[in-house]
Each structure stands twice: as structure tokens, then as C-alpha cells.
Design a protein around this motif. Sequence first.
Motif, short mmCIF file in Angstrom:
data_model
loop_
_atom_site.label_atom_id
_atom_site.label_comp_id
_atom_site.label_asym_id
_atom_site.label_seq_id
_atom_site.Cartn_x
_atom_site.Cartn_y
_atom_site.Cartn_z
N PHE A 67 19.95 -25.05 -26.03
CA PHE A 67 18.85 -24.31 -25.40
C PHE A 67 18.05 -23.48 -26.41
CE2 PHE A 67 21.47 -23.94 -21.22
CZ PHE A 67 21.05 -25.21 -20.84
N LEU A 68 18.58 -23.34 -27.62
CA LEU A 68 17.95 -22.45 -28.60
C LEU A 68 16.54 -22.93 -28.94
CD1 LEU A 68 18.56 -19.94 -30.46
CD2 LEU A 68 19.08 -21.60 -32.26
N ALA A 69 15.57 -22.04 -28.72
CA ALA A 69 14.18 -22.39 -29.03
C ALA A 69 13.98 -22.43 -30.54
CB ALA A 69 13.24 -21.36 -28.39
N LYS A 70 13.12 -23.32 -31.01
CA LYS A 70 12.92 -23.44 -32.46
C LYS A 70 11.45 -23.43 -32.84
CE LYS A 70 17.35 -25.68 -33.05
NZ LYS A 70 18.14 -26.88 -33.14
N PRO A 71 10.72 -22.38 -32.44
CA PRO A 71 9.32 -22.32 -32.83
C PRO A 71 9.21 -22.17 -34.36
CG PRO A 71 9.98 -20.24 -31.82
CD PRO A 71 11.15 -21.18 -31.70
N ALA A 72 8.21 -22.83 -34.93
CA ALA A 72 8.07 -22.81 -36.39
C ALA A 72 7.77 -21.40 -36.88
CB ALA A 72 6.94 -23.75 -36.80
N GLY A 73 8.35 -21.05 -38.01
CA GLY A 73 8.04 -19.77 -38.64
C GLY A 73 8.69 -18.57 -37.99
N VAL A 74 9.55 -18.78 -36.99
CA VAL A 74 10.22 -17.66 -36.34
C VAL A 74 11.71 -17.69 -36.70
CG1 VAL A 74 10.78 -16.56 -34.12
CG2 VAL A 74 8.59 -17.71 -34.42
N ALA A 75 12.25 -16.54 -37.09
CA ALA A 75 13.67 -16.48 -37.47
C ALA A 75 14.55 -16.76 -36.25
CB ALA A 75 14.00 -15.11 -38.04
N ARG A 76 15.71 -17.40 -36.49
CA ARG A 76 16.70 -17.58 -35.43
C ARG A 76 17.97 -16.86 -35.87
NH1 ARG A 76 14.36 -22.88 -35.78
NH2 ARG A 76 16.05 -23.84 -36.97
N TYR A 77 18.72 -16.37 -34.89
CA TYR A 77 19.93 -15.61 -35.22
C TYR A 77 21.16 -16.16 -34.51
CZ TYR A 77 16.78 -12.07 -37.12
OH TYR A 77 15.84 -11.40 -37.86
N LEU A 78 22.28 -16.08 -35.22
CA LEU A 78 23.58 -16.27 -34.57
C LEU A 78 24.27 -14.91 -34.61
CD1 LEU A 78 25.97 -17.89 -33.38
CD2 LEU A 78 26.70 -18.35 -35.73
N VAL A 79 24.75 -14.47 -33.46
CA VAL A 79 25.47 -13.20 -33.38
C VAL A 79 26.85 -13.47 -32.80
CG1 VAL A 79 25.52 -10.88 -32.41
CG2 VAL A 79 23.33 -11.90 -33.07
N CYS A 80 27.87 -13.03 -33.50
CA CYS A 80 29.22 -13.19 -33.00
C CYS A 80 29.59 -11.97 -32.17
CB CYS A 80 30.20 -13.33 -34.17
SG CYS A 80 31.91 -13.31 -33.62
N LEU A 114 22.56 -24.09 -36.26
CA LEU A 114 21.51 -23.47 -35.46
C LEU A 114 20.27 -23.14 -36.29
CD1 LEU A 114 23.88 -21.13 -33.45
CD2 LEU A 114 22.73 -23.16 -32.57
N GLY A 115 20.40 -23.27 -37.60
CA GLY A 115 19.26 -22.95 -38.46
C GLY A 115 19.03 -21.46 -38.59
N ALA A 116 20.11 -20.69 -38.52
CA ALA A 116 20.00 -19.23 -38.70
C ALA A 116 20.21 -18.90 -40.17
CB ALA A 116 21.04 -18.52 -37.85
N ASN A 117 19.38 -18.00 -40.70
CA ASN A 117 19.54 -17.58 -42.09
C ASN A 117 20.12 -16.18 -42.22
OD1 ASN A 117 16.66 -19.39 -42.28
ND2 ASN A 117 18.38 -19.95 -43.59
N THR A 118 20.22 -15.49 -41.10
CA THR A 118 20.88 -14.18 -41.06
C THR A 118 21.75 -14.17 -39.81
OG1 THR A 118 18.89 -13.18 -41.99
CG2 THR A 118 20.54 -11.68 -41.09
N SER A 119 23.02 -13.80 -39.99
CA SER A 119 23.92 -13.74 -38.84
C SER A 119 24.70 -12.45 -38.86
CB SER A 119 24.86 -14.95 -38.83
OG SER A 119 24.11 -16.14 -38.68
N TYR A 120 25.07 -12.00 -37.67
CA TYR A 120 25.80 -10.74 -37.56
C TYR A 120 27.09 -10.93 -36.77
CZ TYR A 120 21.33 -8.68 -38.95
OH TYR A 120 20.18 -8.36 -39.63
N ILE A 121 28.10 -10.19 -37.17
CA ILE A 121 29.32 -10.08 -36.36
C ILE A 121 29.30 -8.68 -35.76
CG2 ILE A 121 31.84 -10.05 -36.37
CD1 ILE A 121 31.72 -11.90 -38.86
N TYR A 122 29.09 -8.59 -34.44
CA TYR A 122 29.09 -7.29 -33.77
C TYR A 122 30.51 -7.00 -33.31
CZ TYR A 122 27.92 -3.53 -30.50
OH TYR A 122 27.85 -2.32 -29.85
N ILE A 123 31.13 -6.02 -33.91
CA ILE A 123 32.53 -5.73 -33.61
C ILE A 123 32.67 -4.35 -32.98
CG2 ILE A 123 32.98 -4.82 -35.94
CD1 ILE A 123 35.77 -6.20 -35.72
N ARG A 124 33.57 -4.22 -32.00
CA ARG A 124 33.71 -2.92 -31.34
C ARG A 124 34.14 -1.87 -32.36
NH1 ARG A 124 38.68 -2.72 -27.10
NH2 ARG A 124 37.80 -0.64 -26.93
N GLY A 125 33.60 -0.67 -32.21
CA GLY A 125 33.83 0.39 -33.18
C GLY A 125 35.30 0.77 -33.34
N GLU A 126 36.06 0.63 -32.25
CA GLU A 126 37.47 1.00 -32.34
C GLU A 126 38.23 0.11 -33.31
OE1 GLU A 126 35.73 0.50 -29.62
OE2 GLU A 126 36.18 1.97 -28.05
N TYR A 127 37.67 -1.08 -33.57
CA TYR A 127 38.31 -2.01 -34.51
C TYR A 127 37.81 -1.77 -35.94
CZ TYR A 127 39.96 -5.20 -30.70
OH TYR A 127 40.57 -5.78 -29.61
#
Lengths: 451, 176
Positions: A67-80, A114-127
Amino acid sequence: MGRKVLLEHDHIEGINTYEVYRKMGGYRSVEKAIKTMSPDEVVEEVKKSGLRGRGGAGFPTGMKWSFLAKPAGVARYLVCNADESEPGTFKDRYLMEKNPHILVEGMITASFALGANTSYIYIRGEYFYLVKILERAIAEAYAAGFLGKNILGSGYDLDLYVHPGAGAYICGEETALLESLEGKRGNPRMKPPFPAIAGLYACPTVVNNVETIAAVVPIVNLGGEEYAKIGIGRSTGTKLISAGGNIKKPGVYEIEMGISVEDFIYSDEYCGGIENDLELKACVPGGSSVPILPKDLLLKTAAGETRLMSYESLSDGGFATGSMLGSGGFFVYDQRACIVRSTWNFSRFYHHESCGQCSPCREGTGWMEKILHRIENGHGKMHDIDLLVDVASKIEGNTICPLGDAAAWPVAAAIRHFREEFEYHIKYPEKVKDPKHFHKIPFRGLKNVYA
Amino acid sequence: MAKFSEDTYDLAQRLIKRYPEGKQKSALIPILHLAQAEFGGWLSAEVMDYVASILNIKPIEVYEVASFYSMFNLKPVGKCLIEVCRTAPCWLKGSEDITQHIEKKLSIKDGETTKDGMFTLKTVECLGSCGTAPMMQCGHKYYENLTTDSVDEIISTLKEQNQAQVYVSNDFFREN
């Protein structure tokens, strides 16, 4: 012994270091994907694998990716989504602590797909102590050339960062997580648009659970079809189960989906039976948001079939007689547990964690907590039980995000299966004054005395 | 006025660079954590205003975030903030007894701080340690499979160390 593809090497000394992880075959999925496959071919393998989101909803991962949209010139992200906060669930914590590189590897392979060039791992603060572990693993992956510019000479660039939260269950909901990652309060967004169209910074984004992303590693290594041979029916692959409560051997187990619930609870390979050899009373099989099941409906479906550890079997019978696999937060109640006290405990949790955006959830969770508190403490009235059912039914389906449903379902299920226990609290208030009122004589025994 | 040490200021600048240009607000939560660790375990209005100035955002944008998340303390707390998990899986394994024991031992109730400013007790929701319940957190450390005896030991060790327990140290983040 069931097949393991995620925790296969978790007992190996030093597996949390790049050196040992690599020696055990680590980062092969990155090499295979980047050197021999196109991004779409990786997505195709994930589709073939039948992998379903391991965070709780069970949505097919390959479909979510497509379902990930892939418009040209727009960044895509993967977030864990490493905001693991569903009560009863601690599998992601275990996986990240024991084997952080499998998550880093999965993030690279999935980001490439997915063609992501920047990805983040969002982890709960307690960890936070895991932030340190993950940051080290990521630094090692950069040093080895699996992250950064021009990975393996392919021209593909990827930066991977860890982002800590600060204590909010709601941030496990994917749009609240994105708000939080943007530096805001964790208020879920209205959908549509879905994150696949407008997610992080309004760019196309995929949010996947830790275990889901880790599973991409064996899927690419084995091939989607091979992975799909593990498990049963549409519940393909293995699942990490966080086993807790009154069992002999609590811990994280990787199971092949399709083993029976009875085997999981009583076999020595897994939970090892009920603590102190007491009797099994009930179980929440998929994290606090899923319906509780009494022993009879837990081990067999209403139709008398053996209940299996799979998406389909655990939800067999719908909410009338079934539950859900959810996040795999599996906790077991022995005969001493009071279901009313447990339900009050959950309601307090959801009331505390409601973000306050939608009135049915903000107000309703507070009412449920209050009513349950008075029943548990011997101040309830008989009509309170129906009032609870009424409040729960008015929260469900009337909120922006599923936290409202998650608050309503456990209350409705507890009353559905344990109504007599609620009535007992109201009829005999003096008998429930001691918070451990069923420790000496379980409710099952009392029922006959007071019936 | 509140001001980060040079080391922490540099780290904050590195964290800001993890997000696209113009999206520096994304670094708010990580930087609030650094601020809480550096400025005595809680976030005063002065500290929050300072964080706003670093991120070039309005102070209200910091206040509304700091007040939303349970790990940010908007009032002073003891050197050691003891957070006991109270959610059902821990409750099944006796977390109520653990909380009562600490209340009695330290002569404080849930949410209160000891007179010497050493300990604050807080009951919190599920910390993801259900297989090693009951448990509590102090700073970034998890203390698991608690018994009243092990709690006594932990508390006397913390007392001896007499150090502020924080969720995060600068060295948790990699250098790049």
C-alpha cells in the motif's frame, strides 16, 4: 522441539555482538536482497510468506507494504514500533536485548524493500537500557558497511536511528507513535489518510512491530514459500509468546504456530504447568486487550475442538466463546485469582493510558474503573454489572483509535464468562474485604456453598 | 538560567541532526530526557523554556509534551524514583505486597517522597517484565523477581550509593 527462526541463536555467547552474529550467518538477508533482488522482489517474498503483523492486529505485512505510496521525489520512511507496552507482552524486549542485530538486519532489508533512506526504531522510554544496546549494534553495522552511504557498493543509502519515547501506552498505536516521533503528544490521528499515504512528516510511511521486522530476515533467507511451510493455515511462521502469570516456567518462547494451547501450558518444553500444581482458572492469551477465557474455552473451542496457538483457532467462536492471539502476551491465572480484581486492574490501566482525545474513552474508562473498584471492594449494586456492560458497549467502536475497544473488550469478556463471580462480590461484600479473598478457598468451591 | 554541560549540549545537537531539516522538534522527547537526567530528575518551567530555546520552538510546545508522558516529572522527586509495576501480570505475582512493603519500610505512600529526599515511590503501569514479575524500575535499571527480602537489599544498596538514579546517560547514544 519446534522450529526456531528468531531465537535460534539466542543462547550463543556474544550473539549480541556483530562479530558473533555475523559468524552465525548474520546480515545474509541484506546481502541477498541488495545484491540479487529488486526491492519489489523482496516485497513479493514477504507477501508469499504470509507474515502477519506481530504487534497484535495480525494484518498481512506484505499487503501493508504494497500500500506504500511512491510519489517521485518524496521521502519514504520505515518506522519500527518497539513501544511494546501491551500488558503481558515482553517478547520484543527479550529479542532486542538478546539479539539486537536481527532487528538491525531486518530494518536494513525491509528499508531496502520499501525504498526508505532514513528509518527509525521508536522504543518505549522505560527500555532506555536497550537504547544503549541497539545504538551499539547500529554503530557496528555502520562500521561493517551495512548502514550509511552506498551499502555493499549498491548505491543504496540508509541511516538508522533509535528514538526513545517517554511512557505512554498509546504510542504503540501507529499514528500516535508517529505524532510522538514528530515531538508531539501521542494523540492518534484520524484515518484515512493511512500512514502508507501520509505518515511521518506527512510522507509515505510503514510502521511495523519489532518481531515483524525481525521475521523479514528468515523470510528473505529461506524464501517466502519455505517460511510459509512453518505454522498452520493462514498462521504462517513462528510466533514469540511472552508467557507469564501463575505458571512454572515464565519466559519468552518461540513456537511454531499450530501447537495446542494445552501443550503450551503443560509441556516441559514451554510453561511447564501451573505454579504449585494449582488448578488453571483462566488465561488471557494475547495481551490485556483481548478477551479472557475460562479454562474450558481455553483448551477447547465451543465446538469441542482442540484450541491451537494460531490466529484462527484462538479467535474461533468470535468474542462469544473465543479470544485473539493478539501480541502473544499469554498470562495464566490459577484458582486463587479474583477475576473482578483483575478486571478492575485492567480498567485502571486503560483509564490511565487513555490519551483523552475522545470522550467515550476518556470518560468511559474512568467510569468502568470506578464501578469495578466499588464492586471489588464490596460496595457494588446488582445493576452495576449491566451498567458496566452498557458503558463498555458505548465506548466500543466510538473512538478514533482502538484503545477504546481494548478497554471495553476485557470488561465485557470478564462479565460474559465470570458473571457469578461479580454477583458474589455484590451479594457477600463482607467476604471480599481481604484483597486475597480467593486465596484460601477458590471461587469454584465457594460457589457451591453460597449458591 | 539552566544550561546543559558542553558534552550534553553537543549530544543534543547531534540528536537534532537525526531528523530532517526543519523537523528538529522530533528531538524534543530525547532532549527532555537528557534535561531531566542533568537537572535533578525533574523538569522545571525554566528547564523546559531552555529546551524550547535549543529546539527553536515555543515553550508551550514543550509543556504540552512534558505533561503528556508519564516518565517526565513536573515536580521534584527523590534521588531514587522507585517505580513498582502494578498491572495485572505483576499483580498475579504479588506486586501489591511489594508496594505495601516499600510503603511501610520507607514510611511513605504511593506518590510520596521520603523526608531526606532520597526515595520517591510511584506505582506504574506495565513495564514489559511480566515473565520476571513482580518487578520495579529505578533509573534505567530493572529489578526483577522481587521478594520483600530482595527489595530490602536493593533499597539499602541504593541508600549506600547515595546517587541520583537516571533513565539515561549521555554514553547511551553512539558518537556520530
